[in-house]
Design an enzyme around this catalytic site. Structure first.
Site, short mmCIF file in Angstrom:
data_model
loop_
_atom_site.label_atom_id
_atom_site.label_comp_id
_atom_site.label_asym_id
_atom_site.label_seq_id
_atom_site.Cartn_x
_atom_site.Cartn_y
_atom_site.Cartn_z
CE1 TYR A 61 -7.20 -13.54 -6.06
CE2 TYR A 61 -6.02 -14.14 -4.08
CZ TYR A 61 -6.93 -13.34 -4.74
OH TYR A 61 -7.55 -12.31 -4.06
N PRO A 208 -3.09 -3.24 0.46
CG PRO A 208 -1.98 -4.38 2.19
CD PRO A 208 -2.76 -4.62 0.92
CB ALA A 210 -1.64 1.74 -3.30
CD GLN A 211 -2.99 -3.65 -7.57
OE1 GLN A 211 -2.88 -2.97 -8.59
NE2 GLN A 211 -3.76 -4.72 -7.48
N GLY A 212 2.00 -1.70 -4.39
CA GLY A 212 3.44 -1.38 -4.44
C GLY A 212 3.71 0.11 -4.42
N GLY A 216 7.08 3.41 -2.18
CA GLY A 216 7.92 4.52 -2.63
C GLY A 216 8.98 4.11 -3.62
CE LYS A 217 8.47 -2.38 -5.59
NZ LYS A 217 8.72 -3.79 -5.34
N1 LIG Z 1 -10.78 -9.84 -2.54
C1 LIG Z 1 -10.34 -9.23 -3.60
O1 LIG Z 1 -11.09 -8.90 -4.54
C2 LIG Z 1 -8.86 -8.93 -3.69
C3 LIG Z 1 -8.37 -8.04 -4.68
C4 LIG Z 1 -7.00 -7.76 -4.67
C5 LIG Z 1 -6.16 -8.36 -3.73
N2 LIG Z 1 -6.67 -9.24 -2.81
C6 LIG Z 1 -5.79 -9.90 -1.78
O2 LIG Z 1 -4.96 -8.91 -1.18
C7 LIG Z 1 -3.58 -9.26 -1.37
C8 LIG Z 1 -2.74 -8.01 -1.47
O3 LIG Z 1 -3.18 -7.12 -2.49
P1 LIG Z 1 -2.29 -6.76 -3.76
O4 LIG Z 1 -1.32 -7.86 -4.00
O5 LIG Z 1 -3.25 -6.34 -4.82
O6 LIG Z 1 -1.55 -5.41 -3.35
P2 LIG Z 1 -0.47 -4.93 -2.25
O7 LIG Z 1 -0.39 -5.86 -1.14
O8 LIG Z 1 -0.81 -3.52 -1.97
O9 LIG Z 1 0.89 -4.92 -3.12
C9 LIG Z 1 1.57 -6.08 -3.36
C10 LIG Z 1 2.79 -5.83 -4.25
O10 LIG Z 1 3.59 -4.76 -3.73
C11 LIG Z 1 4.97 -5.11 -3.83
N3 LIG Z 1 5.49 -5.19 -2.45
C12 LIG Z 1 4.89 -5.78 -1.37
N4 LIG Z 1 5.64 -5.63 -0.27
C13 LIG Z 1 6.73 -4.94 -0.64
C14 LIG Z 1 7.86 -4.46 0.05
N5 LIG Z 1 8.02 -4.63 1.35
N6 LIG Z 1 8.81 -3.78 -0.65
C15 LIG Z 1 8.66 -3.55 -1.95
N7 LIG Z 1 7.61 -3.99 -2.68
C16 LIG Z 1 6.65 -4.66 -2.03
C17 LIG Z 1 5.05 -6.43 -4.58
O11 LIG Z 1 5.07 -6.18 -5.99
P3 LIG Z 1 6.37 -5.76 -6.83
O12 LIG Z 1 7.56 -6.25 -6.10
O13 LIG Z 1 6.16 -6.36 -8.16
O14 LIG Z 1 6.24 -4.26 -6.87
C18 LIG Z 1 3.71 -7.05 -4.26
O15 LIG Z 1 3.30 -7.99 -5.20
C19 LIG Z 1 -3.58 -10.14 -2.62
O16 LIG Z 1 -2.42 -10.94 -2.72
C20 LIG Z 1 -4.84 -10.95 -2.38
O17 LIG Z 1 -4.59 -11.96 -1.43
C21 LIG Z 1 -8.00 -9.50 -2.78
#
Ligand SMILES: NC(=O)c1ccc[n+]([C@@H]2O[C@H](COP(=O)([O-])OP(=O)(O)OC[C@H]3O[C@@H](n4cnc5c(N)ncnc54)[C@H](OP(=O)(O)O)[C@@H]3O)[C@@H](O)[C@H]2O)c1
Length: 317
Positions: A61, A208, A210-212, A216-217
């Protein structure tokens, strides 16, 4: 705060983990564009303030930056923080020594002597056999540099194999970290979910929200489009957003009953599945605080069922 044991006898951690892939990552998340070090420091502090002390990172990362940020931030607090990081089985890493060396480098960046969880980032180990890899990890448990061993992106069968090899060394497989959300439910249909339960392996759910999308934003409008790699992801296009509109609308209407946001409801649904710890990726203190609001309350069985029903089309996607 309530804690959850990783695997059969691993460390006890908070029921929500903070994801730090975006911390320093320019390739996917465009670090430095809409957020920087100050926001990350504030996010870290906000997590500790609300009692969330479990963080997920990886050596890849931000090419080491994410681990470095955590190392820096941890130096500024006396509070105990629990770190999960990951080993990348890259093609040129073909010996047990490469596992030990990679861990030494991660510990250096984290400024720690020991971490709670060391995970294999993906199951393709090229010239390093699973036997050699798992034994190298068991050696590190014995050495005391890691408290527990995990894998990530392993299928049900690969998880069983890793579990068996480790069992010969008396080391349980603590976690399988896989993609899991209301919009990514494959682990319920491809055997991972029941196998993890059988083996006593905890599921760490990545992406969790779905990357944001589940916040719903995102509306599909150009003006509110995310930056970085998501700007060319069709799930964030107008069509993509339209497809998930019924899910967002149900999250909103359920959330209204509890004065909770769609993100909080989506994370609560994952926790309700049992044996699941969501890893919510964050960039700001505000996001940490909001996601922490997924804890301390429960959806009813009917609400869990309604969300399950409306997201059935995503069981195999
Ligand atoms: N093992 C693996 O292969 C693997 C792969 C992927 C991820 N991961 C791990 O899982 C973690 C989480 O996954 P992810 O980052 O892909 O996706 P996620 O947790 O589903 O989404 C994260 C993104 O959603 C937005 N967000 C989060 N909370 C929010 C809130 N309360 N209100 C508004 N926007 C919000 C932010 O982006 P914006 O503000 O830019 O929208 C944030 O960067 C990673 O950081 C990593 O540690 C592991």
């Amino acid at each position: 705060m309530e804690t959850i044991t990783l695997g059969q006898n691993g460390p006890a951690v908070t029921p929500l983990c903070i994801g730090t892939w975006a911390w320093g990552d320019k390739l996917f998340w465009n670090y430095g564009d809409r957020y920087g070090a100050a926001e990350l420091q504030a996010a870290f502090t906000a997590a500790l303030d609300v009692g969330i002390t479990f963080f997920d990172t990886a050596e890849v990362y931000g090419i080491g930056k994410s681990e470095e940020f955590l190392g820096q931030f941890m130096q500024q607090t006396p509070q105990k923080v629990q770190i999960a990081t990951k080993f990348g089985p890259l093609p040129w890493r073909f010996s047990a020594q490469s596992v030990s060396d990679a861990l030494t480098d991660s510990l250096k960046r984290l400024q720690l002597e020991r971490i709670e969880l060391y995970q294999v980032h993906w199951p393709f180990a090229f010239f390093l056999s699973q036997e050699a890899l798992m034994n190298a990890l068991a050696d590190e448990v014995q050495r005391g540099r890691i408290a527990a061993v995990g894998v990530s992106n392993y299928s049900a069968e690969q998880m069983r194999e890793a579990h068996q090899i480790l069992a010969k060394r008396g080391v349980p497989l603590a976690v399988n970290q896989v993609r899991y959300s209301l919009l990514n439910r494959q682990i319920e249909s491809n055997g991972i979910f029941p196998t993890a339960r059988d083996l006593g392996v905890t599921i760490l759910a990545y992406s969790p929200l779905a990357q944001g999308l589940l916040t719903g934003k995102y509306t599909g409008d150009k003006a509110t489009n995310p930056s970085g790699a998501r700007s060319i992801d069709s799930r964030f296009s107008q069509d993509g957003i339209q497809k998930i509109a019924p899910v967002i609308s149900l999250l909103q209407s359920i959330g209204e009953k509890y004065s909770r946001t769609p993100a909080q409801v989506a994370l609560n649904w994952l926790i309700a599945q049992g044996n699941v710890i969501p890893i919510a990726g964050v960039k700001t203190a505000e996001q940490v605080k909001q996601n922490a609001g997924a804890l301390g309350w429960k959806l009813t069985d009917d609400e869990v069922g309604e969300l399950e029903k409306i997201t059935r089309p995503w069981l195999n996607l």
